[in-house]
Design an enzyme around this catalytic site. Sequence first.
Site, PDB file in Angstrom:
ATOM      1  N   ASP A   1       1.080  -1.108  -0.003  1.00  0.00           N
ATOM      2  CA  ASP A   1      -0.201   0.010  -0.036  1.00  0.00           C
ATOM      3  C   ASP A   1       0.887   1.139  -0.156  1.00  0.00           C
ATOM      4  O   ASP A   1       1.804   1.280   0.782  1.00  0.00           O
ATOM      5  CB  ASP A   1      -0.894   0.059   1.324  1.00  0.00           C
ATOM      6  CG  ASP A   1      -2.256   0.671   1.137  1.00  0.00           C
ATOM      7  OD1 ASP A   1      -2.304   1.670   0.498  1.00  0.00           O
ATOM      8  OD2 ASP A   1      -3.249   0.201   1.427  1.00  0.00           O
TER       9      ASP A   1
ATOM     10  N   ASP B   1      -3.198   5.024  -2.197  1.00  0.00           N
ATOM     11  CA  ASP B   1      -4.086   5.130  -1.402  1.00  0.00           C
ATOM     12  C   ASP B   1      -4.461   6.687  -2.215  1.00  0.00           C
ATOM     13  O   ASP B   1      -3.891   7.504  -2.666  1.00  0.00           O
ATOM     14  CB  ASP B   1      -3.525   5.439  -0.050  1.00  0.00           C
ATOM     15  CG  ASP B   1      -4.420   5.935   0.641  1.00  0.00           C
ATOM     16  OD1 ASP B   1      -5.243   4.968   1.141  1.00  0.00           O
ATOM     17  OD2 ASP B   1      -4.382   6.999   1.259  1.00  0.00           O
TER      18      ASP B   1
ATOM     19  N   GLU C   1      -6.654   3.734  -5.736  1.00  0.00           N
ATOM     20  CA  GLU C   1      -7.954   3.671  -4.847  1.00  0.00           C
ATOM     21  C   GLU C   1      -8.739   4.985  -5.660  1.00  0.00           C
ATOM     22  O   GLU C   1      -8.064   6.096  -5.520  1.00  0.00           O
ATOM     23  CB  GLU C   1      -7.752   3.800  -3.631  1.00  0.00           C
ATOM     24  CG  GLU C   1      -8.961   3.837  -2.845  1.00  0.00           C
ATOM     25  CD  GLU C   1      -8.854   4.383  -1.323  1.00  0.00           C
ATOM     26  OE1 GLU C   1      -9.812   4.284  -0.479  1.00  0.00           O
ATOM     27  OE2 GLU C   1      -7.974   5.277  -1.108  1.00  0.00           O
TER      28      GLU C   1
ATOM     29  N   HIS D   1     -11.159  -2.705   3.855  1.00  0.00           N
ATOM     30  CA  HIS D   1     -10.978  -2.186   5.390  1.00  0.00           C
ATOM     31  C   HIS D   1     -11.566  -0.870   5.578  1.00  0.00           C
ATOM     32  O   HIS D   1     -11.758  -0.356   6.649  1.00  0.00           O
ATOM     33  CB  HIS D   1      -9.447  -1.949   5.851  1.00  0.00           C
ATOM     34  CG  HIS D   1      -8.979  -0.940   4.664  1.00  0.00           C
ATOM     35  ND1 HIS D   1      -8.577  -1.152   3.321  1.00  0.00           N
ATOM     36  CD2 HIS D   1      -8.115   0.282   5.107  1.00  0.00           C
ATOM     37  CE1 HIS D   1      -8.201   0.005   2.784  1.00  0.00           C
ATOM     38  NE2 HIS D   1      -7.983   0.831   4.112  1.00  0.00           N
ATOM     39  N   ASP D   2     -12.571  -0.292   4.370  1.00  0.00           N
ATOM     40  CA  ASP D   2     -13.064   1.187   4.524  1.00  0.00           C
ATOM     41  C   ASP D   2     -14.539   0.994   4.355  1.00  0.00           C
ATOM     42  O   ASP D   2     -15.541   1.791   4.752  1.00  0.00           O
ATOM     43  CB  ASP D   2     -12.621   2.118   3.548  1.00  0.00           C
ATOM     44  CG  ASP D   2     -11.148   2.467   3.880  1.00  0.00           C
ATOM     45  OD1 ASP D   2     -10.818   2.494   4.849  1.00  0.00           O
ATOM     46  OD2 ASP D   2     -10.648   2.765   2.621  1.00  0.00           O
TER      47      ASP D   2
HETATM   48  C1  NOJ Z   1      -8.125   5.546   2.102  1.00  0.00           C
HETATM   49  C2  NOJ Z   1      -7.838   4.382   2.936  1.00  0.00           C
HETATM   50  O1  NOJ Z   1      -8.154   3.017   2.539  1.00  0.00           O
HETATM   51  C3  NOJ Z   1      -8.375   4.667   4.275  1.00  0.00           C
HETATM   52  O2  NOJ Z   1      -8.483   3.377   5.400  1.00  0.00           O
HETATM   53  C4  NOJ Z   1      -7.566   5.963   5.080  1.00  0.00           C
HETATM   54  O3  NOJ Z   1      -8.207   6.360   6.174  1.00  0.00           O
HETATM   55  C5  NOJ Z   1      -7.756   6.995   3.734  1.00  0.00           C
HETATM   56  N1  NOJ Z   1      -7.357   6.695   2.700  1.00  0.00           N
HETATM   57  C6  NOJ Z   1      -6.380   8.092   4.321  1.00  0.00           C
HETATM   58  O4  NOJ Z   1      -5.414   7.622   4.150  1.00  0.00           O
END
Ligand code: NOJ
Length: 532
Positions: free
Chosen positions: A100, A202, A265, A326-327
Amino acid sequence: MPDSYLWWQKGVVYQIYPRSYQDSNGDGVGDLNGIRQRLDYLQALGVDAIWLSPIYPSPMADFGYDIADYVDIDPVFGTLAEFDALLADIHGRGMKLLLDFVPNHTSEEHAWFKESRQSRTNPKADWYIWKDPAADGGPPNNWLSSFGGSGWQYDDVRKQYYYHAFLKEQPDLNWRNPAVQDAMLDVMRFWLDRGVDGFRIDVIWHLIKDEDFRANPPNPDYDPNTGEQNKLLTTYTTDRPEVHQVIGRMRKLLDEYHERMMVGEIYLPVQKLVTYYGTGGDGVNLPFNFQLITLPWKASVIRNAVDSYEAALPDHGWPNWVLGNHDNHRLQTRIGAEQARVAAMLLLTLRGTPTLYYGDEIGMHDIEVPPELVQDPFEKKQPGKGLGRDPERSPMQWDASTNAGFSTARPWLPLPPDAVQVNVAAQDQNDDSMLTYYRHLLALRRQEPALAVGSYHDFGTPEQVFGYTRSYEGRRLLVLLNFSADTQPVEHGHLLHGQVLLSTLKPRIGIQANGDFTLQPHEGVVILLADR
Ligand code: NOJ
């Protein structure tokens, strides 16, 4: 599997949230050696590449997405030597590793930021996004943090504000500064030289912000239940046209190496998302396609989404699909256990690279996190709105022992009461288990090039069913997915003859389709169509 496709086109990606996979040193937090111990499991599962959420030194304000040093490993996860050993083992098994990479922001503890905040004239003064206060002394403009509240934080030394798209502990880098770009490309080079196969990048669509710092417009569809970060559109803070130049530089670097890749992402509507493929050789290899997470789980909606995504892809754009990360709340919690099987079949039979989220393969669901155990800063900033991400980040459930075999110590997040039943050991030898089903699905995908790389055609089906064929060199597979709790007859005359290779309901494997096929409630099938 045909050689004319690259590993990241044919392969299946599996996301590990390292804090929660396997703890090897008894501190309640997962680590690299723990992951290494579980490689047999991953290989037997049948995934091709592992993506690790951040493992770099971090104060953990956002659990590793706040990086204090891009070129080392946080002691909680291990050491660089342990990383090298893990990578060697992964490669030894013919698997790949994606790291990542978090380029939009550092931790406030990063040496670059510490230097940058010292004065307006130091060598790194312009490495972050600094701005004088507005006339009234307040923030320079209305830009918000994605976690809620203003995106600007006042600094007493510089008497200026710095911008943070996420926490104030995560200052945004100034990607308009070529020195920042060079430094970050060096970071990528560091890991590529060590042998990593690529990066998940990210919030890549955030990297460049409006040069004129124009105010973001109000969001006409704002619903306070979704969080105050949605009050405004992000017109001037995300998806700025210049971001593509920066991505082009990253891609050029990756292409200096053999078969490396990046997946970006990006949460954007499809027409914008596909622009991140670039014009051929200058975009991300895969812009994450999150539609299966963000759209309502209805056959007609998903079918339209797949068809319009297929139509929107540029010629050089390879598709990809994601069911969980994970989000976002866990798949099983979003759509229920029965549809989770249908969804897995969809993910692993659509055209494009699938990304699985650890634990979905055993049907893990969101955990309940009592207020005193909350870890996620998003939940802490806006409590009680269901925005927190702890529920989907709980420890992997390996067996029925204390702490589910994850750790000898109390885990950093709780385990659900049903971890005693829902775990790898309990499902391993059980023919009807989710795990066995996933293994079969992954094996079938590996066995049938049509599923991995074959062409896709929508197969006209009733409203509650999504059906499509995948074909490769004359072999045609038909996937029929019943999104409903009712039986669904599918009639297709001479086109529907064949044998069920796999069903979400095990006893149905092997039955014949002769002109029509009646799907059981919540059933999905893969049918090998007869050659006629
Ligand atoms: C996206 C990530 O997937 C998330 O978990 C994170 O809080 C934010 N970007 C900030 O890096």
